[in-house]
Design a protein around this motif. Structure first.
Motif, PDB file in Angstrom:
ATOM      1  N   THR A 169       0.857  -1.191   0.000  1.00 21.73           N
ATOM      2  CA  THR A 169       0.000   0.000   0.000  1.00 21.73           C
ATOM      3  C   THR A 169       0.888   1.234   0.000  1.00 21.73           C
ATOM      4  N   SER A 170       0.343   2.331  -0.526  1.00 21.20           N
ATOM      5  CA  SER A 170       1.118   3.575  -0.579  1.00 21.20           C
ATOM      6  C   SER A 170       0.714   4.491   0.571  1.00 21.20           C
ATOM      7  N   GLN A 171       1.552   5.434   0.876  1.00 16.79           N
ATOM      8  CA  GLN A 171       1.192   6.465   1.869  1.00 16.79           C
ATOM      9  C   GLN A 171       0.324   7.542   1.203  1.00 16.79           C
ATOM     10  N   LYS A 172      -0.249   8.407   2.040  1.00 18.36           N
ATOM     11  CA  LYS A 172      -1.229   9.370   1.506  1.00 18.36           C
ATOM     12  C   LYS A 172      -0.722  10.800   1.646  1.00 18.36           C
ATOM     13  N   PRO A 173      -0.858  11.582   0.591  1.00 15.54           N
ATOM     14  CA  PRO A 173      -0.449  12.986   0.717  1.00 15.54           C
ATOM     15  C   PRO A 173      -1.469  13.794   1.526  1.00 15.54           C
ATOM     16  N   GLN A 174      -0.995  14.882   2.103  1.00 19.95           N
ATOM     17  CA  GLN A 174      -1.863  15.767   2.893  1.00 19.95           C
ATOM     18  C   GLN A 174      -3.111  16.168   2.095  1.00 19.95           C
ATOM     19  N   GLN A 175      -2.926  16.367   0.784  1.00 23.07           N
ATOM     20  CA  GLN A 175      -4.045  16.810  -0.062  1.00 23.07           C
ATOM     21  C   GLN A 175      -5.205  15.806  -0.033  1.00 23.07           C
ATOM     22  N   VAL A 176      -4.872  14.515   0.038  1.00 27.11           N
ATOM     23  CA  VAL A 176      -5.924  13.480   0.093  1.00 27.11           C
ATOM     24  C   VAL A 176      -6.517  13.424   1.502  1.00 27.11           C
ATOM     25  N   ILE A 177      -5.628  13.481   2.502  1.00 28.75           N
ATOM     26  CA  ILE A 177      -6.103  13.440   3.900  1.00 28.75           C
ATOM     27  C   ILE A 177      -7.045  14.620   4.166  1.00 28.75           C
ATOM     28  N   ASP A 178      -6.695  15.790   3.637  1.00 33.22           N
ATOM     29  CA  ASP A 178      -7.524  16.992   3.841  1.00 33.22           C
ATOM     30  C   ASP A 178      -8.916  16.826   3.248  1.00 33.22           C
ATOM     31  N   VAL A 179      -8.968  16.245   2.055  1.00 37.17           N
ATOM     32  CA  VAL A 179     -10.280  16.079   1.417  1.00 37.17           C
ATOM     33  C   VAL A 179     -11.150  15.117   2.227  1.00 37.17           C
TER      34      VAL A 179
END
Ligand code: PMP
Length: 407
Positions: free
Chosen positions: A32-42
């Protein structure tokens, strides 16, 4: 945008975390990949401010969430160059997408003595659903072999095709070997025999340019969590003619136009295949993840991947005690190896203590491991935030482990 590795690394908050008081080196992107802040924010934003079930409400929140869900579908459609929004079906992930096709396709088109072709390097998710379908319909599963470099043998593939072949299902990139399979050629050969092709793109979408029109694939499946998006969401792309022809997989809300005890009328695409409440906030997050990588640019990502895999190969080949499994000419950012005489599990545990996260075992590809006569490998798989400096640290750590075992 130019590929700015420092900026990209800053986008991923988890990479700032210390593991055993040191910086984390995350080489388990194949899992699995990690998540960028932009995705976490949404995701946060939707749960905090906008959450409401989609397609069923007339109120403000429901309309806003529905719109965002359908916009995510459009983003994905554009990213993979599909003809229509409704050819993008939201599922729980690659496994769910393959099961959907395996069930529905077999239901309508697979009969006794028919054949499905898969390959020897498939993930269990692209083996077992077809086995179940073949068992149910008394059909046969045929297997494309690969050579020791980890490349599918196309001449053998051609020989497997008969009048009875109903579908071919292969992966885009092998999750255990990193081989980039010649899917365009595989599809062309299948189509010249009027056979549809399903591509398991679980490792493809985040590493390759996927243009479903150019590939001419009939189905393409992927998971959100491997492409820097949320877990529990994925995509099945299907050509309209196939999605129209297949019967529904699951029944429930949203997949119907009308229900009566006498007769139920199924909904149009894509809803026919989206029964019940989908992971709609996950889908919105996946749309954001796709925007994120599209903004970086897939060509830039491919260049970065190539730099990492070429460097990893060069460095690991310098170590005589290492065997690398999968040395295909066309290879993406996955390197599977064993240190001779050391169990993969021990290597993985020791690397973990040196702050390097890798995966060990069969990687859900037991038949592939059988080909090489091994129980498993150590797998380092790279993502957009990995660097050659991190590969140097892996190289030094492996040398340390070899020394430890020599004592
Ligand atoms: N196919 C391949 C090639 C994979 O690498 C994986 C995940 N390791 C899957 C299918 C299954 O994906 P998921 O578990 O996200 O459904």
């Amino acid at each position: 945008m130019n590929f700015n590795i420092n900026k990209i690394r800053q986008d991923f908050p988890i990479l700032r975390q210390k593991v055993y008081n040191k910086s984390l080196i995350y080489f388990d992107n194949g899992a699995t990949s990690q998540k960028p802040q932009q995705v976490i924010d949404v995701l946060n934003d939707y749960y905090l401010k906008h959450n409401s079930n989609i397609h069923r409400g007339v109120h403000f929140l429901s309309e806003k969430t529905t719109q965002a869900y359908e916009t995510a579908r459009k983003t994905i459609k554009n990213f993979i160059n599909a003809d229509n929004d409704y050819e993008i079906i939201f599922t729980a992930g690659t496994t769910a997408s393959i099961n959907l096709v395996a069930y529905s396709f077999a239901e309508k088109f697979l009969f006794e003595d028919d054949e499905i072709i898969i390959s020897e390097m498939e993930h269990h998710s692209n083996i077992v659903p077809w086995q179940i379908a073949c068992e149910r319909k008394k059909a046969k599963l045929k297997i494309i072999p690969f050579n020791n470099n980890g490349e599918l043998i196309l001449d053998e593939y051609k020989k497997l095709i008969t009048q009875k072949t109903k579908l071919i299902a292969v992966n885009h990139i092998s999750n255990s070997l990193g081989t980039i399979n010649p899917i365009k050629e595989i599809i062309k050969i299948a189509h010249s025999n009027n056979i549809p092709v399903l591509i398991d793109g679980a490792q493809g979408i985040q590493h390759q340019k996927v243009d479903v029109k150019d590939l001419d694939c009939d189905f393409y499946c992927f998971s959100g969590h491997k492409v820097y998006g949320p877990t529990g969401i994925g995509v099945l792309y299907g050509k309209q003619k196939w999605l129209d022809a297949l019967p529904p997989y699951q029944g429930g809300g949203d997949m119907i136009k009308s229900v009566s005890f006498e007769k139920t009328v199924y909904n149009d695409l894509p809803f026919k295949f989206e029964a019940g409440t989908t992971n709609y906030i996950g889908a919105i997050g996946l749309g954001q993840a796709i925007k994120y990588i599209d903004n970086i640019g897939i060509d830039e990502i491919i260049k970065h991947d190539k730099k990492l895999i070429d460097y990893a190969h060069k460095k690991l080949l310098e170590i005589p005690e290492i065997t690398i499994y999968g040395q295909a000419e066309k290879k993406s950012s996955i390197i599977s190896f064993l240190i001779n005489g050391i169990h993969h599990f021990d290597t993985g545990m020791l690397l973990d203590k040196m702050d390097i996260a890798v995966r060990t075992g069969t990687h859900c590809t037991m038949p592939l491991m059988k080909h090489y006569g091994i129980e498993g490998t150590v797998r380092a798989s790279f993502g957009i935030y990995n660097t050659c400096d991190e590969i140097d640290i892996l190289y030094n750590a492996i040398n340390k482990i070899i020394k430890m075992f020599k004592k």
